[in-house]
Every structure is written in C-alpha cells, then in structure tokens.
Design an enzyme around this catalytic site. Structure first.
Site, PDB file in Angstrom:
ATOM      1  CD  GLU A  34      -2.904   1.424   2.181  1.00 53.35           C
ATOM      2  OE1 GLU A  34      -3.787   2.294   2.040  1.00 53.35           O
ATOM      3  OE2 GLU A  34      -2.807   0.702   3.193  1.00 53.35           O
ATOM      4  CG  ASP A  86       9.745   8.763  -2.892  1.00 56.23           C
ATOM      5  OD1 ASP A  86       8.865   9.624  -3.075  1.00 56.23           O
ATOM      6  OD2 ASP A  86      10.329   8.167  -3.819  1.00 56.23           O
ATOM      7  CG  ASP A 109      -2.021  16.043  -2.310  1.00 54.15           C
ATOM      8  OD1 ASP A 109      -2.926  16.563  -2.993  1.00 54.15           O
ATOM      9  OD2 ASP A 109      -1.313  16.677  -1.514  1.00 54.15           O
ATOM     10  CE  LYS A 113      -4.502  26.578  -5.851  1.00 53.67           C
ATOM     11  NZ  LYS A 113      -3.742  27.648  -5.168  1.00 53.67           N
ATOM     12  CG  ASP A 145     -11.724  12.520  -2.376  1.00 51.19           C
ATOM     13  OD1 ASP A 145     -10.603  12.556  -2.932  1.00 51.19           O
ATOM     14  OD2 ASP A 145     -11.992  13.193  -1.372  1.00 51.19           O
TER      15      ASP A 145
END
Length: 201
Positions: A34, A86, A109, A113, A145
C-alpha cells in the site's frame, strides 16, 4: 541542495531500505503493497482478512507509521510491516527478483491545481516503474475522491502498454478509510499487469 548531496542521501536511504527489506522478503507469501498507508486502517484490516499475503505499507510521515504499527501489533499480525519510504526509492530498493502481487494507491493527494498535476503519484513514469516490480497479472487498485485525478489516472493506465484496465473486476476488499469517510463520493479502478514478454535469444 547540491546534486551530489541529494544523490548521497538517496544512496544512503536505498542502503537502509534494502537492509530493512531483506528479512521481510524472506517470506514466501505473495506481496501486497500500500502506497501512502496513512494511519494503517485499511492495510491492517486487509492483512487480518488475508493471512496468506504479506503486506507492506509505506508512508512518509513517521507518526502515521507509528500509529499503524500499534494497530497491527494489537491485532497480533505477523504478515504486515510498515516502512518510511518514498515510493520511488522503495521500488528501487526491492531486489531484482522480487515481484509484487498487489498494489493499493488509495486517496493519494490529487494536487487539484493544474500547475501541480506533475506532483501526482500516478504518472506514466510511475506506471512503468511499478510494472517493472509487478509480477504478471499483478493487481493495481486505485481509488480517489477527486474526479479529474481519476479521469487522468484512468487515461494514463489505458494508454500504458504494461497495464490492462479490468472494469468488471470487483474491488478486492472494502473498508471505509478516514479519507473515504470524509469524501462525498469516490471512484475506483483495477488494472492488471499485462503479459510480460521476454526477449528472444
């Protein structure tokens, strides 16, 4: 930061991760990863439901990993580990012969923009790197989402030679994460690692 310093830090982190991974990868169980495991709700429940898999959760925030470890420790799970890493460095740290069987990327995330879209995890280059560490038929499960991110991610996967979208395949495990509970709606897709062709000769 000077390039030489950044390279030295990456090399050091790679060595540390490889040392941490060595005992974990002695398992013969299929590997589930994950990416951005948050507070560990989803992967802990998944590992509990699927003891025949070995689960690794990676995140960049130490407090999240500590919380995750407490959850899996309370559940007395032996088939799960948490690492601060990372994703690019983690995948590079995997031994050449190691292949992932399943990958989850949930509510990463969306960088809404447009000028920040380059920061999204799911990019064509990421899919190529992931494919190089995924076994044939490995399952990649993506959920967000943010509708524009979903559309872009789905397009990237559709156009990528190493992955096949599986629109009829059911989501493998449902558990409402903290992010999912906050979301008004979400979208998901599953992709499978395409057949791996080996060069002749």
């Amino acid at each position: 930061m000077p390039l030489e310093t950044a390279q030295a830090i990456t090399a050091t982190r790679l060595a540390e991760l490889r040392a941490l991974l060595a005992p974990l990868l002695e398992t013969k169980l299929p590997l589930t990863l994950e990416i951005g495991s948050g507070h560990g709700h989803y992967l802990t429940a998944y590992a509990q439901a699927y003891p025949e898999r070995y689960c690794i959760g990676i995140d960049l925030i130490g407090d999240r990993l500590d919380r995750s470890a407490r959850k899996s420790d309370r559940a007395k799970l032996k088939n799960i580990s948490w690492l601060r890493a990372d994703v690019g460095v983690f995948l590079e740290a995997l031994p050449a012969e190691t292949r992932l069987a399943e990958i989850f990327l949930l509510f990463s995330d969306p960088w809404p923009k447009r000028r920040h879209w380059k920061n999204r995890v799911l990019q064509p280059e990421f899919l190529s790197l992931l494919a190089s560490k995924a076994g044939e038929g490995a399952r990649f499960c993506f959920r967000t989402d943010h509708a524009p991110y979903f559309a872009q991610a789905q397009q990237f996967v559709t156009e990528h030679a190493d992955w096949n979208l599986c629109p009829q395949e059911p989501w493998p495990f449902e558990l409402a994460t903290v992010f999912q509970q906050r979301a008004e709606a979400h979208q998901s897709f599953i992709a499978r690692r395409a057949a791996i062709t080996h060069p002749q000769g």
